[in-house]
Design a protein around this motif. Structure first.
Motif, PDB file in Angstrom:
ATOM      1  N   ARG A 132      -7.513  -1.682 -10.217  1.00 42.86           N
ATOM      2  CA  ARG A 132      -7.590  -0.219 -10.174  1.00 42.86           C
ATOM      3  C   ARG A 132      -8.981   0.325 -10.427  1.00 42.86           C
TER       4      ARG A 132
ATOM      5  N   ARG B 245     -10.855  -5.753  -7.098  1.00 43.97           N
ATOM      6  CA  ARG B 245     -11.163  -4.419  -7.617  1.00 43.97           C
ATOM      7  C   ARG B 245     -10.011  -3.451  -7.384  1.00 43.97           C
ATOM      8  N   ILE B 246      -9.323  -3.618  -6.243  1.00 37.80           N
ATOM      9  CA  ILE B 246      -8.172  -2.748  -5.980  1.00 37.80           C
ATOM     10  C   ILE B 246      -7.046  -3.076  -6.965  1.00 37.80           C
ATOM     11  N   SER B 247      -6.808  -4.362  -7.165  1.00 34.73           N
ATOM     12  CA  SER B 247      -5.763  -4.776  -8.108  1.00 34.73           C
ATOM     13  C   SER B 247      -6.043  -4.250  -9.502  1.00 34.73           C
TER      14      SER B 247
ATOM     15  N   PRO C 163      -5.860   3.884  -5.336  1.00 30.59           N
ATOM     16  CA  PRO C 163      -5.410   4.403  -4.044  1.00 30.59           C
ATOM     17  C   PRO C 163      -5.959   5.799  -3.781  1.00 30.59           C
TER      18      PRO C 163
ATOM     19  N   VAL D 222      -9.168   3.309  -0.243  1.00 26.39           N
ATOM     20  CA  VAL D 222      -8.027   2.464  -0.571  1.00 26.39           C
ATOM     21  C   VAL D 222      -6.769   3.161  -0.067  1.00 26.39           C
TER      22      VAL D 222
ATOM     23  N   TRP E  48     -10.958   0.563  -8.040  1.00 28.50           N
ATOM     24  CA  TRP E  48     -10.860   1.487  -6.922  1.00 28.50           C
ATOM     25  C   TRP E  48      -9.383   1.790  -6.735  1.00 28.50           C
TER      26      TRP E  48
ATOM     27  N   LEU F  11      -6.674  -0.967   3.238  1.00 30.11           N
ATOM     28  CA  LEU F  11      -7.723   0.046   3.309  1.00 30.11           C
ATOM     29  C   LEU F  11      -7.451   0.941   4.504  1.00 30.11           C
TER      30      LEU F  11
ATOM     31  N   ASN G 121       0.880   1.623  -0.379  1.00 25.68           N
ATOM     32  CA  ASN G 121       0.644   0.206  -0.326  1.00 25.68           C
ATOM     33  C   ASN G 121       1.805  -0.475   0.377  1.00 25.68           C
TER      34      ASN G 121
END
Lengths: 233, 233
Positions: A18, A14-16, A22, A66, A20, A56, A70
Motif C-alpha cells: 500500500r 509496493r502495491i501490496s 488503489p 494503481v 502506492w 495498473l 482489483n
DNA sequence: ACCCTTTTTATGTCTACACATATTTACCGG
DNA sequence: CCGGTAAATATGTGTAGACATAAAAAGGGT
C-alpha cells in the motif's frame, strides 16, 4: 540494472504494501527508468504487463495509476472430461448412446445459428469415472463447417476430444447453470431422486460460423468445478 | 511497414487458414521481419503475445511453432452482484439478515484455515434483483486480517463490495456446484419446491492469510453464468 | 464565465543494434 | 559407434533514440 521482471516485482510489492494505494498515480516511465537504472523501454514493458494483468491503469498523458478495483475474474481450465477424470486418479470410460445425421430441427438451428434443415450431426454420449456416470453429453455439430465429422463413428472416442484435436476454433461461449434432470437424464446418470444437475453449455465458433453446441450435464452430488487464480499472472 | 498488431493479425489469419497447421514450424523472427518490412523487435512482440495467448509455442534455438492443442480455458468475469444486477438493467436491493462477531467454530475454522476460536465475523445477507431474491450470501471474515470490518455494520452495503474496495488480496479460489436448498434457503430465496441452487464458493487470500470465505447461492431457475472468450485476446 | 485552439506531456510504438541464453547440430577423439 | 565438446542459431532481453498519439492544461478571444 533492473530487468523488466525485477521492476514488475518491485512495483507489485509496493502495491501490496500500500505504498502506492488503489487510485494513486505512480511515477512516470522516465522517472522510474532513472530510479531503476534502466531504459524507458524496459520500464514500459513492466508497466504494460502489469496493466494487462489488471493491476495498473494507464492513459496517455494522464499517467499510470494503481487500478481501483482489483477484481478481474478468474481463469478456468475447461478440461476434456477424460483429462479431468484421469487427472484425479480415476478410470475413464466412454459410451456412445446415439448418433444421427439429420437436417437441423428448430432447436439445433437456433443453437447453431443455422437455417432449419441445414445438415447437422446429433450425438449423445456418456462419460464415466471409475465406472460411475460422470457426464452426459448432448451435442450438435455443423456438418458444413466440420465435413470430417461425417466419417467419424465416435464409438471409441468422444466428439469433444476429436473436435479439439482436429478443428480450429476462434471463440467460444460457456454458460453454467443448475437444473433438475428429467427422468431419462436421471436414469442415464444414475442419480437419486431430488438430486440436481450441474450443467455447462458450450458453443464454439470458427472465424466464419458456429462449429458445435454441447450440453455437458454432471450429477450435482458428484461434481464441483474448481479454479484457483493469481491476479499477477 | 507493418505494426505488431498487423503482424499478429496476419499470422492469426494464416493459422486459421491452416497455411501453418498445428505443430508446424513457422519462419524465424529475422525472416518474418524481412517479409513484413519491420524490425525484429516488432516481430518479437507479435510472436510473444501470440505465444502468451497460447496460439504459438516458442523455444530458443528450436524456433516457433503453431501450438498443437488450441485449448486453454476461459476467463470469467466474476462481477459484484450489484454490478451484475444493474448491468442487466434491473434494480438492485440489499438486506442484512444476520451479523455476529464470534470465535471460529469448527466449520469457520476449516474454511478460513484458522485455529478454532480465532476471532471471525459471520454475515448472512440477501441480494435482490427487481425485488426478487437473487443471491443468498453466507460469509466468514477473518477479523485479525481485516480489522476494519469490526467497525462496519454492513447494513447498507454488502460485505463483498466493501472487501473488494478496501482489502488487498493476492489470490482466490472459486468452486462452482449445484445443490438442493434446505428449507430456510428455499424460504429466503423464494424458491419453488424441487428447484436447485447454483452455488459459488469463494475463498480469498492476502499474501499471508485467508481473508474471507463466502458461499453465494442463486436460485437455479433464475440464474445462469455466462462467459465469452476469444483466445487471441 | 465560456468556447475554441495551441501547447505540453506521458504513454504507445518502432528501429537498429548488442549481448545473453537455451538448444540443437556438428565435429572429433577414443 | 559412443560420448563429450565446441560451434551455430533462434529466441530473450536490454539500450538509446525517434516519432506518433491521446488527453490534459494553458492561453486567447468573445
Amino acid at each position: 540494472m533492473a530487468s523488466f521482471r525485477d521492476i514488475k516485482e518491485d512495483i507489485l510489492a509496493r502495491i501490496s504494501a500500500r505504498e502506492w494505494a488503489p487510485g494513486d498515480l505512480i511515477p512516470n516511465e522516465a522517472e522510474l527508468a532513472e530510479r531503476y537504472g534502466s531504459a524507458r523501454s524496459t520500464v514500459n514493458r513492466a508497466l504494460r504487463e502489469l496493466a494487462e494483468a489488471g493491476l495498473l491503469e494507464r492513459r496517455r498523458r494522464a499517467g499510470t495509476r494503481v487500478a481501483r478495483r482489483n477484481w478481474r475474474g478468474a481463469f478456468f481450465e475447461i478440461p476434456l472430461v477424460r483429462a479431468e477424470v484421469e487427472g484425479s486418479g480415476r478410470r475413464y470410460g466412454y459410451h456412445l448412446i446415439e448418433r444421427r445425421e439429420e437436417g437441423a430441427g428448430p432447436e439445433a438451428a437456433a443453437r447453431l445459428e443455422l437455417p432449419a434443415g441445414a445438415p447437422v450431426l446429433f450425438l449423445r454420449c456418456l462419460h464415466f469415472a471409475d465406472g460411475l456416470p460422470h457426464q452426459l453429453e448432448t451435442r450438435w455439430i455443423n456438418r458444413s463447417e466440420v465435413p470430417g465429422a461425417a466419417a467419424m463413428p465416435f464409438e471409441a472416442e468422444g466428439p469433444n476430444e476429436w473436435l479439439v484435436r482436429e478443428v480450429p476454433w476462434s471463440s467460444s461461449e460457456h454458460v453454467f447453470s443448475a437444473a433438475m434432470p428429467d427422468a431419462e437424464e436421471r436414469r442415464l446418470l444414475g442419480m437419486e431422486a431430488g438430486e440436481p444437475l450441474f450443467v455447462l453449455e458450450r458453443r464454439t465458433w470458427s472465424a466464419t460460423a458456429t462449429i458445435t453446441w454441447a450440453r455437458l450435464a454432471h450429477p450435482g452430488a458428484r461434481f464441483r468445478m474448481v479454479s484457483r487464480t493469481d491476479p499477477t499472472g
